[in-house]
Enzyme design. Structure first.
Site, PDB file in Angstrom:
ATOM      1  N   LYS A  42       0.805  -1.193   0.000  1.00  0.00           N
ATOM      2  CA  LYS A  42       0.000   0.000   0.000  1.00  0.00           C
ATOM      3  C   LYS A  42       0.855   1.267   0.000  1.00  0.00           C
ATOM      4  CE  LYS A  42      -3.412  -2.161   3.063  1.00  0.00           C
ATOM      5  NZ  LYS A  42      -3.960  -2.083   4.447  1.00  0.00           N
ATOM      6  N   GLU A  97       8.003   2.341  -5.710  1.00  0.00           N
ATOM      7  CA  GLU A  97       8.041   1.887  -4.315  1.00  0.00           C
ATOM      8  C   GLU A  97       8.042   3.079  -3.359  1.00  0.00           C
ATOM      9  OE1 GLU A  97       7.951  -0.380  -2.180  1.00  0.00           O
ATOM     10  OE2 GLU A  97       8.909  -2.252  -2.783  1.00  0.00           O
ATOM     11  N   ASP A  98       7.586   2.870  -2.139  1.00  0.00           N
ATOM     12  CA  ASP A  98       7.709   3.903  -1.113  1.00  0.00           C
ATOM     13  C   ASP A  98       9.133   3.958  -0.570  1.00  0.00           C
ATOM     14  OD1 ASP A  98       7.495   1.392   0.110  1.00  0.00           O
ATOM     15  OD2 ASP A  98       6.067   2.033   1.641  1.00  0.00           O
ATOM     16  N   ASP A 101      14.678  -0.782   1.604  1.00  0.00           N
ATOM     17  CA  ASP A 101      15.389  -0.930   2.875  1.00  0.00           C
ATOM     18  C   ASP A 101      16.441  -2.037   2.697  1.00  0.00           C
ATOM     19  OD1 ASP A 101      16.013  -1.102   5.567  1.00  0.00           O
ATOM     20  OD2 ASP A 101      14.052  -1.736   6.226  1.00  0.00           O
ATOM     21  N   LYS A 129      17.144   3.501   1.997  1.00  0.00           N
ATOM     22  CA  LYS A 129      18.015   3.369   3.178  1.00  0.00           C
ATOM     23  C   LYS A 129      19.231   2.555   2.754  1.00  0.00           C
ATOM     24  CE  LYS A 129      14.445   2.972   6.797  1.00  0.00           C
ATOM     25  NZ  LYS A 129      13.856   1.973   7.722  1.00  0.00           N
ATOM     26  N   ASP A 157       3.692   3.240   6.713  1.00  0.00           N
ATOM     27  CA  ASP A 157       2.924   2.953   7.934  1.00  0.00           C
ATOM     28  C   ASP A 157       3.767   2.311   9.022  1.00  0.00           C
ATOM     29  OD1 ASP A 157       3.238   0.376   6.579  1.00  0.00           O
ATOM     30  OD2 ASP A 157       1.793  -0.374   8.053  1.00  0.00           O
TER      31      ASP A 157
HETATM   32  P1  IMP Z   1      12.815  -4.211   2.057  1.00  0.00           P
HETATM   33  O1  IMP Z   1      12.373  -5.516   1.454  1.00  0.00           O
HETATM   34  O2  IMP Z   1      13.566  -4.428   3.339  1.00  0.00           O
HETATM   35  O3  IMP Z   1      13.595  -3.353   1.092  1.00  0.00           O
HETATM   36  O4  IMP Z   1      11.531  -3.437   2.549  1.00  0.00           O
HETATM   37  C1  IMP Z   1      10.659  -2.818   1.698  1.00  0.00           C
HETATM   38  C2  IMP Z   1       9.329  -2.592   2.387  1.00  0.00           C
HETATM   39  O5  IMP Z   1       9.427  -2.558   3.815  1.00  0.00           O
HETATM   40  C3  IMP Z   1       8.784  -1.249   1.998  1.00  0.00           C
HETATM   41  O6  IMP Z   1       7.996  -1.313   0.828  1.00  0.00           O
HETATM   42  C4  IMP Z   1       7.991  -0.842   3.233  1.00  0.00           C
HETATM   43  O7  IMP Z   1       6.675  -1.329   3.135  1.00  0.00           O
HETATM   44  C5  IMP Z   1       8.684  -1.525   4.388  1.00  0.00           C
HETATM   45  N1  IMP Z   1       9.595  -0.618   5.135  1.00  0.00           N
HETATM   46  C6  IMP Z   1      10.943  -0.628   5.166  1.00  0.00           C
HETATM   47  N2  IMP Z   1      11.447   0.339   5.947  1.00  0.00           N
HETATM   48  C7  IMP Z   1      10.380   1.012   6.415  1.00  0.00           C
HETATM   49  C8  IMP Z   1      10.236   2.172   7.287  1.00  0.00           C
HETATM   50  O8  IMP Z   1      11.202   2.807   7.761  1.00  0.00           O
HETATM   51  N3  IMP Z   1       8.954   2.549   7.547  1.00  0.00           N
HETATM   52  C9  IMP Z   1       7.869   1.925   7.031  1.00  0.00           C
HETATM   53  N4  IMP Z   1       7.956   0.858   6.227  1.00  0.00           N
HETATM   54  C10 IMP Z   1       9.196   0.395   5.919  1.00  0.00           C
END
Ligand code: IMP
Length: 176
Positions: A42, A97-98, A101, A129, A157
């Site tokens: 979302k 993407e938002d 990470d 990040k 969120d």
């Molecule tokens: P990744 O797979 O670790 O890169 O995470 C991606 C997803 O994790 C994003 O699309 C977010 O939904 C969630 N996410 C990662 N870091 C944050 C944060 O600081 N706040 C909120 N959601 C996060």
């Protein structure tokens, strides 16, 4: 500022300005082309809606929903909860993407989407990040590089709250 936040990292004005810059870059890079935007729900919904209003290209928009997070921790296991309604074969695709990470979610998505033979596929993320990366991913459009802090607002969120905040802030430790 919301009472559960310790600081505002990015103001509404900063975010809106940067989104307009990214939209101009996309408009320039894909001149004369149709683009196919895939919003990852979302978290993308606020960013995507601001972005598309500023992209001056013929734009097809579809959504996917994936889950890899429960609360604050990445599980590393990505599940597709909602898939595209249209094929992407031969299309110039940008995944929106938002936040990236660890990179696990976008890495998995790119692998899956590439098997559907798009003409090209790139990533556009509002936040990045870099210090949290577990897999290497190429991000063509990045709004802001941010430190390793858990942020909310502008679509992001914590347990489904705070998505509506019109800025990006850091949650207080005691709330998490
Ligand atoms: P990744 O797979 O670790 O890169 O995470 C991606 C997803 O994790 C994003 O699309 C977010 O939904 C969630 N996410 C990662 N870091 C944050 C944060 O600081 N706040 C909120 N959601 C996060």
């Amino acid at each position: 500022m919301h009472k559960n936040l310790s600081e505002i990292l990015l103001t509404r004005e900063q975010i809106e300005k940067r989104i307009k810059e990214i939209a101009s870059e996309i408009t320039k890079d894909y001149e004369e082309k149709d683009i196919f935007l895939i919003g990852i729900l979302k978290g993308c919904f606020v960013f995507l809606s601001d972005l598309v209003k500023n992209v001056k290209l013929d734009t097809n928009i579809d959504f996917m929903m994936v889950s890899s997070y429960e609360g604050k921790q990445s599980s590393g296991i990505v599940r597709i909860l909602l898939d595209l309604r249209q094929p992407i074969e031969g299309k110039d695709v940008i995944v929106v993407e938002d936040i990236v990470d660890t990179g696990l979610t976008i890495n998995y998505l790119l692998k899956t989407l590439k098997t559907r033979k798009p003409k090209s596929i790139e990533v556009c993320t509002l936040l990045n990040k870099p210090s949290c990366r577990k897999v290497n991913v190429t991000l063509k459009y990045v709004g802001f590089d941010i430190p390793n802090k858990f942020v909310v607002g502008y679509g992001l969120d914590y347990n489904e709250y705070y998505r509506n905040l019109p800025y990006i802030g850091v949650l207080k430790d005691e709330v998490i």
